[in-house]
Scaffold this motif. Sequence first.
Motif, PDB file in Angstrom:
ATOM      1  N   ALA A  98      23.595  44.117  74.158  1.00  0.00           N
ATOM      2  CA  ALA A  98      22.402  43.278  73.961  1.00  0.00           C
ATOM      3  C   ALA A  98      21.211  44.105  73.480  1.00  0.00           C
ATOM      4  CB  ALA A  98      22.057  42.561  75.262  1.00  0.00           C
ATOM      5  N   ARG A  99      21.463  45.349  73.104  1.00  0.00           N
ATOM      6  CA  ARG A  99      20.420  46.258  72.609  1.00  0.00           C
ATOM      7  C   ARG A  99      19.252  46.378  73.592  1.00  0.00           C
ATOM      8  NH1 ARG A  99      22.111  43.206  68.392  1.00  0.00           N
ATOM      9  NH2 ARG A  99      20.238  41.954  68.238  1.00  0.00           N
ATOM     10  N   GLY A 100      19.607  46.429  74.900  1.00  0.00           N
ATOM     11  CA  GLY A 100      18.593  46.650  75.930  1.00  0.00           C
ATOM     12  C   GLY A 100      17.830  45.407  76.368  1.00  0.00           C
ATOM     13  N   ASP A 101      18.170  44.271  75.825  1.00  0.00           N
ATOM     14  CA  ASP A 101      17.464  43.029  76.161  1.00  0.00           C
ATOM     15  C   ASP A 101      18.157  42.361  77.350  1.00  0.00           C
ATOM     16  OD1 ASP A 101      16.627  40.306  76.280  1.00  0.00           O
ATOM     17  OD2 ASP A 101      16.067  40.368  74.157  1.00  0.00           O
ATOM     18  N   ILE A 102      17.556  42.426  78.526  1.00  0.00           N
ATOM     19  CA  ILE A 102      18.161  41.888  79.745  1.00  0.00           C
ATOM     20  C   ILE A 102      18.409  40.382  79.637  1.00  0.00           C
ATOM     21  CG2 ILE A 102      15.952  41.561  80.945  1.00  0.00           C
ATOM     22  CD1 ILE A 102      19.238  42.635  82.610  1.00  0.00           C
ATOM     23  N   ASN A 103      17.511  39.666  78.986  1.00  0.00           N
ATOM     24  CA  ASN A 103      17.709  38.218  78.830  1.00  0.00           C
ATOM     25  C   ASN A 103      18.916  37.916  77.948  1.00  0.00           C
ATOM     26  OD1 ASN A 103      15.483  37.491  80.440  1.00  0.00           O
ATOM     27  ND2 ASN A 103      14.104  37.828  78.718  1.00  0.00           N
ATOM     28  N   ARG A 104      19.057  38.657  76.879  1.00  0.00           N
ATOM     29  CA  ARG A 104      20.207  38.466  75.986  1.00  0.00           C
ATOM     30  C   ARG A 104      21.505  38.840  76.695  1.00  0.00           C
ATOM     31  NH1 ARG A 104      19.292  41.567  70.962  1.00  0.00           N
ATOM     32  NH2 ARG A 104      17.956  39.830  70.431  1.00  0.00           N
ATOM     33  N   ALA A 105      21.475  39.928  77.469  1.00  0.00           N
ATOM     34  CA  ALA A 105      22.664  40.356  78.212  1.00  0.00           C
ATOM     35  C   ALA A 105      23.046  39.309  79.254  1.00  0.00           C
ATOM     36  CB  ALA A 105      22.422  41.707  78.871  1.00  0.00           C
ATOM     37  N   SER A 106      22.070  38.807  79.985  1.00  0.00           N
ATOM     38  CA  SER A 106      22.335  37.782  81.006  1.00  0.00           C
ATOM     39  C   SER A 106      22.922  36.533  80.383  1.00  0.00           C
ATOM     40  CB  SER A 106      21.045  37.431  81.746  1.00  0.00           C
ATOM     41  OG  SER A 106      20.600  38.520  82.497  1.00  0.00           O
ATOM     42  N   ASP A 107      22.369  36.123  79.259  1.00  0.00           N
ATOM     43  CA  ASP A 107      22.856  34.926  78.580  1.00  0.00           C
ATOM     44  C   ASP A 107      24.288  35.133  78.101  1.00  0.00           C
ATOM     45  OD1 ASP A 107      22.224  32.215  77.444  1.00  0.00           O
ATOM     46  OD2 ASP A 107      22.744  33.283  75.590  1.00  0.00           O
ATOM     47  N   ALA A 108      24.560  36.262  77.492  1.00  0.00           N
ATOM     48  CA  ALA A 108      25.912  36.534  76.988  1.00  0.00           C
ATOM     49  C   ALA A 108      26.926  36.565  78.125  1.00  0.00           C
ATOM     50  CB  ALA A 108      25.927  37.850  76.212  1.00  0.00           C
ATOM     51  N   CYS A 109      26.575  37.212  79.221  1.00  0.00           N
ATOM     52  CA  CYS A 109      27.485  37.281  80.371  1.00  0.00           C
ATOM     53  C   CYS A 109      27.726  35.892  80.956  1.00  0.00           C
ATOM     54  CB  CYS A 109      26.929  38.210  81.441  1.00  0.00           C
ATOM     55  SG  CYS A 109      26.921  39.958  80.987  1.00  0.00           S
ATOM     56  N   ALA A 110      26.669  35.131  81.139  1.00  0.00           N
ATOM     57  CA  ALA A 110      26.807  33.790  81.729  1.00  0.00           C
ATOM     58  C   ALA A 110      27.669  32.893  80.852  1.00  0.00           C
ATOM     59  CB  ALA A 110      25.433  33.166  81.952  1.00  0.00           C
ATOM     60  N   ARG A 111      27.455  32.956  79.557  1.00  0.00           N
ATOM     61  CA  ARG A 111      28.231  32.100  78.653  1.00  0.00           C
ATOM     62  C   ARG A 111      29.700  32.534  78.593  1.00  0.00           C
ATOM     63  NH1 ARG A 111      24.935  28.633  75.972  1.00  0.00           N
ATOM     64  NH2 ARG A 111      22.716  29.156  76.055  1.00  0.00           N
ATOM     65  N   ALA A 112      29.941  33.838  78.563  1.00  0.00           N
ATOM     66  CA  ALA A 112      31.323  34.329  78.558  1.00  0.00           C
ATOM     67  C   ALA A 112      32.029  33.955  79.856  1.00  0.00           C
ATOM     68  CB  ALA A 112      31.339  35.843  78.358  1.00  0.00           C
ATOM     69  N   ASP A 113      31.330  34.086  80.960  1.00  0.00           N
ATOM     70  CA  ASP A 113      31.922  33.764  82.257  1.00  0.00           C
ATOM     71  C   ASP A 113      32.256  32.287  82.380  1.00  0.00           C
ATOM     72  OD1 ASP A 113      31.670  36.421  82.871  1.00  0.00           O
ATOM     73  OD2 ASP A 113      29.981  36.148  84.246  1.00  0.00           O
ATOM     74  N   THR A 114      31.423  31.419  81.844  1.00  0.00           N
ATOM     75  CA  THR A 114      31.710  29.986  81.956  1.00  0.00           C
ATOM     76  C   THR A 114      32.934  29.594  81.141  1.00  0.00           C
ATOM     77  OG1 THR A 114      30.164  29.375  80.189  1.00  0.00           O
ATOM     78  CG2 THR A 114      29.329  29.352  82.445  1.00  0.00           C
ATOM     79  N   ARG A 115      33.234  30.382  80.117  1.00  0.00           N
ATOM     80  CA  ARG A 115      34.455  30.122  79.356  1.00  0.00           C
ATOM     81  C   ARG A 115      35.676  30.620  80.118  1.00  0.00           C
ATOM     82  NH1 ARG A 115      30.879  31.756  75.284  1.00  0.00           N
ATOM     83  NH2 ARG A 115      31.720  33.878  75.263  1.00  0.00           N
ATOM     84  N   ALA A 116      35.498  31.642  80.953  1.00  0.00           N
ATOM     85  CA  ALA A 116      36.622  32.279  81.635  1.00  0.00           C
ATOM     86  C   ALA A 116      36.853  31.797  83.061  1.00  0.00           C
ATOM     87  CB  ALA A 116      36.423  33.797  81.640  1.00  0.00           C
ATOM     88  N   LEU A 117      35.785  31.366  83.743  1.00  0.00           N
ATOM     89  CA  LEU A 117      35.897  30.978  85.149  1.00  0.00           C
ATOM     90  C   LEU A 117      36.152  29.490  85.299  1.00  0.00           C
ATOM     91  CD1 LEU A 117      32.917  33.014  86.643  1.00  0.00           C
ATOM     92  CD2 LEU A 117      35.343  33.497  86.924  1.00  0.00           C
ATOM     93  N   PRO A 118      36.958  29.119  86.281  1.00  0.00           N
ATOM     94  CA  PRO A 118      37.179  27.692  86.521  1.00  0.00           C
ATOM     95  C   PRO A 118      35.964  27.063  87.199  1.00  0.00           C
ATOM     96  CG  PRO A 118      38.280  28.971  88.194  1.00  0.00           C
ATOM     97  CD  PRO A 118      37.693  29.955  87.196  1.00  0.00           C
ATOM     98  N   SER A 119      35.921  25.759  87.206  1.00  0.00           N
ATOM     99  CA  SER A 119      34.878  25.037  87.932  1.00  0.00           C
ATOM    100  C   SER A 119      35.548  24.065  88.878  1.00  0.00           C
ATOM    101  CB  SER A 119      33.947  24.314  86.960  1.00  0.00           C
ATOM    102  OG  SER A 119      34.666  23.369  86.202  1.00  0.00           O
ATOM    103  N   THR A 120      34.793  23.165  89.414  1.00  0.00           N
ATOM    104  CA  THR A 120      35.254  22.146  90.373  1.00  0.00           C
ATOM    105  C   THR A 120      36.257  22.671  91.380  1.00  0.00           C
ATOM    106  OG1 THR A 120      36.970  21.291  88.908  1.00  0.00           O
ATOM    107  CG2 THR A 120      34.841  20.231  88.780  1.00  0.00           C
TER     108      THR A 120
END
Length: 91
Positions: free
Chosen positions: A64-86
């Motif tokens: 994320a080139r040092g951008d914590i907001n960009r890193a957080s967003d990328a991690c959250a979005r990747a995780d939602t694709r990989a982690l189950p819900s419900t």
Amino acid sequence: MPKSAHPYVAGERRDLLEVLDRLDERQWDIASLCEEWRIREVLAHTTTAFRYSIPRLALAMVKARGDINRASDACARADTRALPSTSSVPT
């Protein structure tokens, strides 16, 4: 009064788990108060510290080139694709 906040934090996590465990698939996709994040991205974000190692977090920051907001967003979005819900809320 306890000497640490740990019992309070543990209680809050249990309460949140109870709420999240009752969500159906449609509710996981409801927009949150966090811009462009649904409930599932918020949960992924709030559990990152429990699921990511320091090297993995560092790599996300480099990507994320040092951008914590960009890193957080990328991690959250990747995780939602990989982690189950419900009924499979990560604890």
